[in-house]
Design a protein around this motif. Structure first.
Motif, mmCIF file in Angstrom:
data_model
loop_
_atom_site.group_PDB
_atom_site.id
_atom_site.type_symbol
_atom_site.label_atom_id
_atom_site.label_comp_id
_atom_site.label_asym_id
_atom_site.label_seq_id
_atom_site.Cartn_x
_atom_site.Cartn_y
_atom_site.Cartn_z
ATOM 1 N N GLY B 73 0.783 -1.236 0.000
ATOM 2 C CA GLY B 73 0.000 0.000 0.000
ATOM 3 C C GLY B 73 0.809 1.278 0.000
ATOM 4 N N THR B 74 2.167 1.196 -0.067
ATOM 5 C CA THR B 74 2.964 2.434 -0.026
ATOM 6 C C THR B 74 2.826 3.244 -1.311
ATOM 7 O OG1 THR B 74 4.852 1.082 -0.724
ATOM 8 C CG2 THR B 74 4.736 1.655 1.614
ATOM 9 N N LEU B 75 2.380 2.598 -2.388
ATOM 10 C CA LEU B 75 2.246 3.308 -3.667
ATOM 11 C C LEU B 75 1.126 4.333 -3.642
ATOM 12 C CD1 LEU B 75 2.889 3.637 -6.727
ATOM 13 C CD2 LEU B 75 1.290 1.784 -7.161
ATOM 14 N N TRP B 76 0.003 3.974 -3.020
ATOM 15 C CA TRP B 76 -1.241 4.744 -3.204
ATOM 16 C C TRP B 76 -1.155 6.210 -2.803
ATOM 17 C CZ3 TRP B 76 -2.644 1.879 -6.699
ATOM 18 C CH2 TRP B 76 -2.694 0.470 -6.576
ATOM 19 N N PRO B 77 -0.589 6.550 -1.620
ATOM 20 C CA PRO B 77 -0.536 7.992 -1.280
ATOM 21 C C PRO B 77 0.271 8.792 -2.313
ATOM 22 C CG PRO B 77 0.160 6.644 0.584
ATOM 23 C CD PRO B 77 -0.030 5.712 -0.559
ATOM 24 N N HIS B 78 1.373 8.208 -2.794
ATOM 25 C CA HIS B 78 2.201 8.899 -3.798
ATOM 26 C C HIS B 78 1.443 9.066 -5.110
ATOM 27 C CE1 HIS B 78 5.565 8.783 -1.147
ATOM 28 N NE2 HIS B 78 5.684 7.462 -1.183
ATOM 29 N N LEU B 79 0.824 7.970 -5.531
ATOM 30 C CA LEU B 79 0.079 8.002 -6.794
ATOM 31 C C LEU B 79 -1.047 9.021 -6.710
ATOM 32 C CD1 LEU B 79 -0.364 6.781 -9.599
ATOM 33 C CD2 LEU B 79 -1.836 5.054 -8.551
ATOM 34 N N SER B 80 -1.776 8.959 -5.603
ATOM 35 C CA SER B 80 -2.928 9.845 -5.467
ATOM 36 C C SER B 80 -2.489 11.315 -5.469
ATOM 37 C CB SER B 80 -3.702 9.453 -4.207
ATOM 38 O OG SER B 80 -4.036 10.580 -3.461
ATOM 39 N N ALA B 81 -1.363 11.621 -4.798
ATOM 40 C CA ALA B 81 -0.876 13.008 -4.759
ATOM 41 C C ALA B 81 -0.528 13.489 -6.172
ATOM 42 C CB ALA B 81 0.346 13.110 -3.846
ATOM 43 N N THR B 82 0.238 12.675 -6.907
ATOM 44 C CA THR B 82 0.668 13.099 -8.243
ATOM 45 C C THR B 82 -0.522 13.254 -9.192
ATOM 46 O OG1 THR B 82 2.772 12.000 -7.908
ATOM 47 C CG2 THR B 82 2.181 12.519 -10.179
ATOM 48 N N VAL B 83 -1.450 12.298 -9.104
ATOM 49 C CA VAL B 83 -2.622 12.373 -9.989
ATOM 50 C C VAL B 83 -3.440 13.626 -9.669
ATOM 51 C CG1 VAL B 83 -4.840 11.289 -10.536
ATOM 52 C CG2 VAL B 83 -2.759 9.902 -10.491
ATOM 53 N N GLN B 84 -3.625 13.887 -8.371
ATOM 54 C CA GLN B 84 -4.387 15.092 -7.987
ATOM 55 C C GLN B 84 -3.730 16.358 -8.514
ATOM 56 O OE1 GLN B 84 -5.659 15.874 -3.924
ATOM 57 N NE2 GLN B 84 -5.794 13.660 -3.603
ATOM 58 N N GLU B 85 -2.422 16.483 -8.287
ATOM 59 C CA GLU B 85 -1.704 17.683 -8.744
ATOM 60 C C GLU B 85 -1.842 17.858 -10.259
ATOM 61 O OE1 GLU B 85 1.636 16.613 -5.358
ATOM 62 O OE2 GLU B 85 2.140 16.468 -7.509
ATOM 63 N N THR B 86 -1.669 16.738 -10.975
ATOM 64 C CA THR B 86 -1.725 16.814 -12.435
ATOM 65 C C THR B 86 -3.123 17.180 -12.922
ATOM 66 O OG1 THR B 86 -0.055 15.075 -12.482
ATOM 67 C CG2 THR B 86 -1.178 15.574 -14.559
ATOM 68 N N VAL B 87 -4.127 16.499 -12.355
ATOM 69 C CA VAL B 87 -5.504 16.734 -12.821
ATOM 70 C C VAL B 87 -5.940 18.163 -12.502
ATOM 71 C CG1 VAL B 87 -7.918 16.103 -12.457
ATOM 72 C CG2 VAL B 87 -6.193 14.319 -12.764
ATOM 73 N N PHE B 88 -5.678 18.609 -11.274
ATOM 74 C CA PHE B 88 -6.077 19.979 -10.902
ATOM 75 C C PHE B 88 -5.336 21.002 -11.776
ATOM 76 C CE2 PHE B 88 -7.311 18.597 -6.327
ATOM 77 C CZ PHE B 88 -8.530 18.156 -6.807
ATOM 78 N N GLY B 89 -4.044 20.773 -11.956
ATOM 79 C CA GLY B 89 -3.257 21.697 -12.782
ATOM 80 C C GLY B 89 -3.756 21.723 -14.210
ATOM 81 N N PHE B 90 -4.038 20.542 -14.731
ATOM 82 C CA PHE B 90 -4.549 20.424 -16.094
ATOM 83 C C PHE B 90 -5.875 21.168 -16.239
ATOM 84 C CE2 PHE B 90 -7.365 18.020 -18.992
ATOM 85 C CZ PHE B 90 -6.648 18.092 -20.168
ATOM 86 N N LEU B 91 -6.801 20.906 -15.304
ATOM 87 C CA LEU B 91 -8.131 21.533 -15.398
ATOM 88 C C LEU B 91 -8.029 23.054 -15.267
ATOM 89 C CD1 LEU B 91 -10.315 19.004 -13.352
ATOM 90 C CD2 LEU B 91 -10.147 19.265 -15.847
ATOM 91 N N LEU B 92 -7.183 23.491 -14.333
ATOM 92 C CA LEU B 92 -6.992 24.937 -14.147
ATOM 93 C C LEU B 92 -6.456 25.563 -15.436
ATOM 94 C CD1 LEU B 92 -7.074 27.107 -11.869
ATOM 95 C CD2 LEU B 92 -4.631 26.634 -11.486
ATOM 96 N N ALA B 93 -5.453 24.911 -16.044
ATOM 97 C CA ALA B 93 -4.844 25.437 -17.272
ATOM 98 C C ALA B 93 -5.859 25.471 -18.403
ATOM 99 C CB ALA B 93 -3.646 24.568 -17.667
ATOM 100 N N VAL B 94 -6.626 24.384 -18.544
ATOM 101 C CA VAL B 94 -7.588 24.307 -19.647
ATOM 102 C C VAL B 94 -8.672 25.372 -19.471
ATOM 103 C CG1 VAL B 94 -9.355 22.868 -20.732
ATOM 104 C CG2 VAL B 94 -7.129 21.883 -20.166
#
Lengths: 276, 270
Positions: B73-94
């Motif tokens: 389960g050590t992957l999930w917090p890292h994955l979730s953080a990166t995905v959140q940052e990317t998605v929010f950044g992407f949506l904000l930019a778009v």
């Protein structure tokens, strides 16, 4: 007068063709370095129900005149009226066909034909039925769901003409619609256009470079001269209707072509500078 | 230095040929073969001692490390953080690019006044201001979102502008002759036209947003795939580093797939 589809979906039963009058119409294009006089003091009367072609050398202002009748360009001086209404913007009773088919590539054939209805309060109950009828009349039954990229140039132009007819315009304005097509396709489309016109009488103003096309289609051929654009002569075409393909082999058809060619030559030789 | 406008997808596709399915099968077989060659070569290279085990872990170990991260389960917090940052950044930019791009398309005055500044900002390598952005926005989500958005913004902006303005005179005249209102022209002509320009830009924007998020994590962070990669590298966990890189590429592919799916839904049959 206006025969456009009404917003509530009802439609006038009778289509009264429109009459056009132009009085001392001039058009000057102001460039950065020069003024170009495209059209100079043109007077023209087109009777309701007539099929009139505008023909003349490049730069004679025939497309400019058509665009001003359509309300897409404003005259520099003079006035144009359709059914007594001065044209200051596109009037509702017109249909326009351009040299390029100008179909929207994200709409299929049926939706392209229905575009004028969609922009005018939505499709009435019989709107799509009429679109299908027009498509069949243009020889494209069964192509409703095709997209423009799947059609040939001639097919696209057929769809564009069906689109210009969907609102049952009383005045159809056509700016060299078949100019980019090969001779055979052009003749087919001439035949189809006449069939539709016979079926739904309307006034047509048709810009073309082709003398034979102008003669085959028209009641009157307006011969224009260039620099500045003027109307040189209006030649009546006295050939019987309905006109069939066989007319293209008739001696009187060739006589009329010869006559108009002579008038055109006269118009061109009369040009200042006489560069031809 | 302006980002070139990505060519619009006009829906021109090659006609399916009769041998399409057999050609497709051949391509698939070839792709699998290439994959096998790469993985085998990698395994041989890593185990033969030709490359230091501090630089390259064999694929078997990488897979094991990946399995370990998933199972403990050590992957999930890292994955979730990166995905959140990317998605929010992407949506904000778009969102910003669509609004500003539309404004530019409709007001040449505003465009001519503001666009040069945006152009200058684009010639500047934005990752260089990552430390500054972290200093301003702190160590959590915000600086990564801002960096992701900054990188993703420009391609969407230029293509939105191009898509809304590059309609032909004939098309405009057609709509005028049909007495269309400005809103109808936008709704039925300019927006559908712009979609063909905007979707290719969204693919670039998603990749750029992911880069922005990872750079932000490199600079200062307590979580995220970029943070994990740094940790693994410093502690010499080579297999885990490669496992994290594989996770990143899966994230990138997923974005790409989702965007392609969205495009199919929005632009049916085109």
């Amino acid at each position: 007068m206006a025969t456009r589809t009404l917003a509530n979906g009802s439609r006038r039963d009778t289509t009264e063709p429109s009459a056009i009058t132009a009085r001392t119409v001039s058009k000057v294009f102001e460039g950065k370095r020069q003024r170009v006089s495209a059209l100079s003091e043109v007077d023209i009367d087109i009777e309701a129900g007539q099929f009139v072609s505008l023909i003349g050398p490049s730069g004679c202002g025939k497309s400019t005149l058509l665009k001003m009748i359509a309300g897409l360009l404003t005259p520099s001086s003079g006035t144009i009226a359709i059914d007594g209404d001065t044209v200051v913007e596109p009037l509702p009773q017109i249909g326009v066909a351009f040299q390029k088919p100008t179909l929207l590539r994200w709409r299929n054939v049926l939706d392209n034909i229905c575009l004028p209805l969609d922009l005018d309060g939505g499709r009435p109950a019989d709107g799509e039925t009429r679109a299908r009828e027009l498509l069949a009349m243009m020889g494209l039954a069964g192509f409703e769901k095709h997209y423009p990229k799947e059609l040939s140039g001639g097919m696209e132009q057929r769809v564009a003409i069906a689109r210009s007819l969907i609102t049952q315009p009383s005045l159809l304005l056509m700016d060299e619609p078949f100019g980019a097509l090969d001779e055979f396709t052009r003749e087919d489309l001439n035949d189809e256009l006449l069939r539709v016109w016979q079926h739904e009488p309307k006034t047509v103003v048709f810009v073309t470079h082709s003398i034979s096309e102008a003669v085959f289609l028209s009641d009157h051929v307006v011969v224009m001269s260039a620099r500045p654009g003027r109307i040189h002569a209006t030649v009546p075409v006295i050939l019987p209707r309905p006109r069939e393909r066989s007319l293209r082999n008739a001696p009187e058809f060739y006589d009329t072509i010869r006559h108009i060619r002579a008038v055109l030559d006269e118009a061109r030789l009369g040009e200042a500078g006489g560069e031809h | 230095m302006a980002t070139p406008v990505v060519a619009p997808d006009t829906g021109e596709t090659a006609r399916p040929s009769r041998s399409r399915s057999s050609a497709g099968t051949k391509s698939a077989v070839l792709a699998v073969l290439i994959f096998i060659v790469i993985v085998t070569g990698w395994q041989v290279l890593a185990t033969s001692g030709a490359v230091s085990p501090l630089l390259l872990a064999p694929p078997v170990d990488v897979l094991a490390a990946l399995g370990q991260m998933v199972s403990d389960g050590t992957l999930w917090p890292h994955l979730s953080a990166t995905v959140q940052e990317t998605v929010f950044g992407f949506l904000l930019a778009v969102a910003a690019a669509l609004v500003i791009g539309s404004a530019f398309a409709y007001s040449p005055i505003v465009r001519n006044a503001v666009y040069p500044y945006i152009l200058v900002s684009q010639t500047f390598p934005k990752v260089a201001i990552a430390p500054l952005i972290v200093a301003i926005f702190g160590y959590d989500l915000a600086p990564k979102v801002v960096l992701a958005a900054l990188l993703a913004f420009f391609p969407v902006l230029t293509n939105t502008m191009a898509g809304l303005t590059e309609v032909s005179d004939d098309e405009v005249n057609l709509f005028r002759s049909l007495r269309a209102s400005k809103w109808q022209e936008l709704r039925h002509l300019r927006i559908p036209n712009a979609l063909a320009f905007i979707f290719p830009a969204l693919n670039s924007a998603a990749v750029l947003a992911l880069i922005g998020a990872i750079v932000g994590e490199f600079v200062a962070s307590r979580t995220g795939i970029g943070y994990a990669i740094q940790q693994f590298t410093t502690t010499g966990e080579v297999a885990a580093t490669y496992a994290a890189l594989i996770v990143l590429s899966i994230v990138g592919l997923t974005f790409y797939g989702l965007l392609t799916l969205t495009e199919r839904l929005v632009r049916r049959n085109r």
